[in-house]
Design an enzyme around this catalytic site. Structure first.
Site, short mmCIF file in Angstrom:
data_model
loop_
_atom_site.label_atom_id
_atom_site.label_comp_id
_atom_site.label_asym_id
_atom_site.label_seq_id
_atom_site.Cartn_x
_atom_site.Cartn_y
_atom_site.Cartn_z
N SER A 1 0.80 -1.22 0.00
CA SER A 1 0.00 0.00 0.00
C SER A 1 0.84 1.28 0.00
CB SER A 1 -0.94 -0.08 1.20
OG SER A 1 -1.84 0.97 1.20
N ASP B 1 -1.62 1.25 -3.65
CA ASP B 1 -2.34 0.12 -4.25
C ASP B 1 -3.77 0.51 -4.64
OD1 ASP B 1 -3.15 0.29 -1.60
OD2 ASP B 1 -3.43 -1.87 -1.36
N GLU C 1 -13.02 5.60 6.36
CA GLU C 1 -12.07 6.10 7.35
C GLU C 1 -11.65 7.48 6.87
OE1 GLU C 1 -9.70 2.50 9.33
OE2 GLU C 1 -9.01 2.93 7.32
N ALA C 2 -11.24 8.33 7.82
CA ALA C 2 -10.83 9.68 7.44
C ALA C 2 -9.69 9.63 6.41
CB ALA C 2 -10.40 10.45 8.68
N ARG D 1 -4.58 5.36 20.90
CA ARG D 1 -4.75 3.93 20.59
C ARG D 1 -3.44 3.35 20.07
NH1 ARG D 1 -4.79 3.70 15.04
NH2 ARG D 1 -5.20 1.47 15.00
N SER E 1 -1.11 1.56 17.59
CA SER E 1 -1.18 1.32 16.15
C SER E 1 -1.23 -0.17 15.87
CB SER E 1 0.06 1.93 15.49
OG SER E 1 0.31 1.30 14.26
C1 16G Z 1 -4.26 -0.36 7.70
C2 16G Z 1 -5.73 -0.45 7.39
C3 16G Z 1 -6.36 0.91 7.45
C4 16G Z 1 -6.09 1.56 8.79
C5 16G Z 1 -4.62 1.55 9.10
C6 16G Z 1 -4.41 1.98 10.53
C7 16G Z 1 -6.87 -1.87 5.79
C8 16G Z 1 -6.96 -2.31 4.35
N1 16G Z 1 -5.93 -0.98 6.04
O1 16G Z 1 -3.58 0.36 6.72
O2 16G Z 1 -7.73 0.74 7.25
O3 16G Z 1 -6.57 2.88 8.80
O4 16G Z 1 -4.10 0.25 8.96
O5 16G Z 1 -3.08 1.89 10.86
O6 16G Z 1 -7.62 -2.33 6.65
P1 16G Z 1 -2.60 2.05 12.37
O7 16G Z 1 -3.24 0.95 13.17
O8 16G Z 1 -1.13 1.97 12.29
O9 16G Z 1 -3.06 3.39 12.82
MG MG Z 2 -3.81 0.95 0.35
#
Ligand code: 16G
Ligand code: MG
Length: 539
Positions: free
Chosen positions: A67, A285, A379-380, A504, A506
């Site tokens: 991604s 992606d 999502e934002a 939160r 990550s």
């Molecule tokens: C991933 C998730 C995305 C989410 C992000 C949060 C999918 C396809 N992708 O990229 O939706 O916003 O993780 O990342 O589900 P974080 O937990 O590091 O904040």
């Molecule tokens: Mg992506």
């Protein structure tokens, strides 16, 4: 030893895991430096074969992508039969086999999963896969082929696709010949389906001014260029494709793309767009998109996932009302804690629609949206789509329009159902959806922006010793542990006008993320700083 066991054993020996590395199927599959992934991708081939057999030979998808991550990373994720994310239990099985240390154990975990889930290993397994444009993609695809071959699965290699295109293929294949037939499982089938729906949804409208699309130097570039060939002429919609250099994989996501724009809140430095020009950025992606523009005084304005959600919900809500379906079809919007408080208020108070909040990660939003008749979820950061329940689709199919106005609304609504990728959030089709709505409303980006005012906000990363110490509740809006931290956050929020903040862990990096919003930028920044120090002090 059975011959499949022998094949797996021998093939596994060619794909040893990186020493002492702990692998985890996270929010978006396995993702890390590409040179650590050979064994993981090989073993995902075994898992995909098992999952397909468990589902009596339904086709499972495997996407090789990382991604928006840097070019040297890569990743792998599995796609369930209707194009949705892999079931949670299977994420754990994938993690387990990925962390198995020797080849004998790989064989025994494979057989154990088969026993545990009563999987008949004689059922033919069907798998399809694709990859993005990363340099490591073809090597990893051959690791996957080794896994699929060892497990005796039949497979189709779609080569290079966007993530949502692969999800689309999986859904098409598994619905072939059923009443839910989704489309033809080819790239041409994808372009034909969505471009035809776009033409129907536009009716006789045309868009004003060109749309500039930043493709993050990723797979979205060549695929959008292909899609444009199927779209109406420039007089209806003019698309300028930029940052589409896939011949230099080292430029992927560098100073461009949706993540750059959303995180740094500015246009890519290469942007030549003038004031009022409509722009959008895809990620590496092409499963997320954000819009933006500069106003007359050169101020940058972001129109992110919250804006796409509100635009889509308001437009679809109006169409349902015009069709006389407002009472019968329940429209709702699914967001995460990151959604700007103003967007939530706008949806509830102005659009009078229900809002649900879920944990971060597309699969959580998707599942919540499935419980609605029309589930608008974003999502934002720009991941999202709109899904229609079978109940809603039946109502739309049966409805007899009572006036020409109702007929027009119904035709547009039916076209939107076809235009929106139902399997997963898709930057290309989401972009076409936005273009239809703006053209139909005769809106530019400024009118879209003026629907409500975002609360100033700030997102920061806090490095911690162990992010697993931080656990949350209430859709990640409150910390359960460390308990003292949440108390501190509550007190800090109370002191700020229109304050809201959460922390939160990550799911993709070893950090805790802190989000804060408030009536002014200074207060939002202060609140974020205060909450960050509370996190640092309570670990
Ligand atoms: C991933 C998730 C995305 C989410 C992000 C949060 C999918 C396809 N992708 O990229 O939706 O916003 O993780 O990342 O589900 P974080 O937990 O590091 O904040
Ligand atoms: Mg992506």
């Amino acid at each position: 030893m059975a011959s499949t066991d022998q094949q797996i054993l021998e093939a596994s020996a060619k794909h040893p895991p990186a020493p002492n590395h702990k692998y985890q199927y996270g929010t978006a599959g396995f993702r890390m430096k590409a040179d650590l992934l050979d064994s993981v991708v090989f073993r995902c081939g075994l898992i995909a074969a098992l999952r397909s057999r468990q589902l009596q030979g339904k086709t499972i998808g495997v996407m090789i992508t990382a991604s928006h991550n840097p070019p040297e990373d890569n990743g792998v994720k599995l796609v369930d039969p209707l194009g949705s994310m892999l079931e949670a239990e299977w994420e754990e099985l994938s993690t387990r086999i990925a962390n198995t240390n020797n080849d004998d154990e790989v064989v025994s975990v494979y057989n154990e999963i088969a026993r545990l889930y009563h999987i008949d290993l004689a059922v033919p397994a069907q798998v399809v896969f694709a990859r993005d444009t990363r340099a490591s993609g073809s090597r990893l695809a051959s690791c996957l082929v080794d896994g699929l071959t060892a497990a005796g699965a039949e497979f189709i290699d779609y080569n290079i696709l966007t993530t949502p295109q692969l999800h689309y293929m999986v859904r098409c294949i598994n619905t072939q010949g059923t009443s839910q037939e989704y489309g033809e499982a080819t790239e041409e089938g994808y372009y034909t389906k969505f471009s035809n729906a776009f033409k129907r949804a536009m009716g006789n409208k045309t868009s004003t001014g060109a749309l500039t699309v930043d493709c993050a130097n990723g797979v979205g570039g060549p695929k959008l260029t292909e899609l444009i060939k199927y779209l109406p002429s420039n007089e209806v919609l003019q698309i300028k494709v930029v940052n589409d250099n896939v011949h230099q994989p080292e430029s992927l996501n560098v100073d461009c793309g949706a993540d750059y724009v959303k995180t740094s809140q500015k246009a890519p430095p290469s942007s030549k767009a003038g004031p009022g020009d409509r722009c959008c950025s895809l990620d590496g992606d092409a499963d997320r998109v954000v819009y933006y523009f500069k106003d007359e005084s050169n101020t940058f304005h972001l129109l992110d996932g919250d804006r796409i959600a509100t635009l889509a919900a308001s437009f679809i809500g109006d169409l349902c009302r015009q069709c006389g379906l407002a009472e019968e079809v329940k429209i709702g919007v699914v967001q995460t804690a990151y959604a700007n408080g103003s967007s939530t208020k706008y949806i509830e108070q102005d659009l009078k629609l229900e809002v649900k909040c879920t944990a971060t990660g597309v699969k959580h939003l998707h599942h919540a949206a499935e419980r609605l008749d029309v589930g608008v979820y974003f999502e934002a950061n720009g991941h999202g789509t709109v899904i229609f329940s079978d109940r809603a689709l039946k109502k739309l199919a049966k409805l007899e329009p009572k006036s020409p106005a109702q007929l027009a609304a119904l035709e547009t609504l039916r076209a939107l159902v076809d235009l929106i990728n139902q399997s997963v959030g898709d930057a290309l089709t989401d972009m076409l959806l936005v273009e239809v709505i703006l053209a139909r409303k005769s809106w530019g980006p400024l009118e879209w922006l003026q629907t409500y005012n975002d609360l100033p906000n700030r997102l920061v990363k806090v490095k911690v010793h162990n992010r697993n110490l931080f656990t949350t509740e209430d859709a990640e809006r409150r910390l359960v542990t460390p308990a003292a931290a949440q108390k501190g956050i509550d007190e800090a929020v109370k002191k700020v006008r229109n304050g809201r903040s959460f922390a939160r862990p990550s799911g993709t990096e070893d950090v805790v993320r802190v989000y804060a919003e408030a009536a002014t930028k200074a207060e939002a920044d202060d609140l974020a700083a205060k909450v960050s120090s509370i996190i640092t002090a309570n670990q």
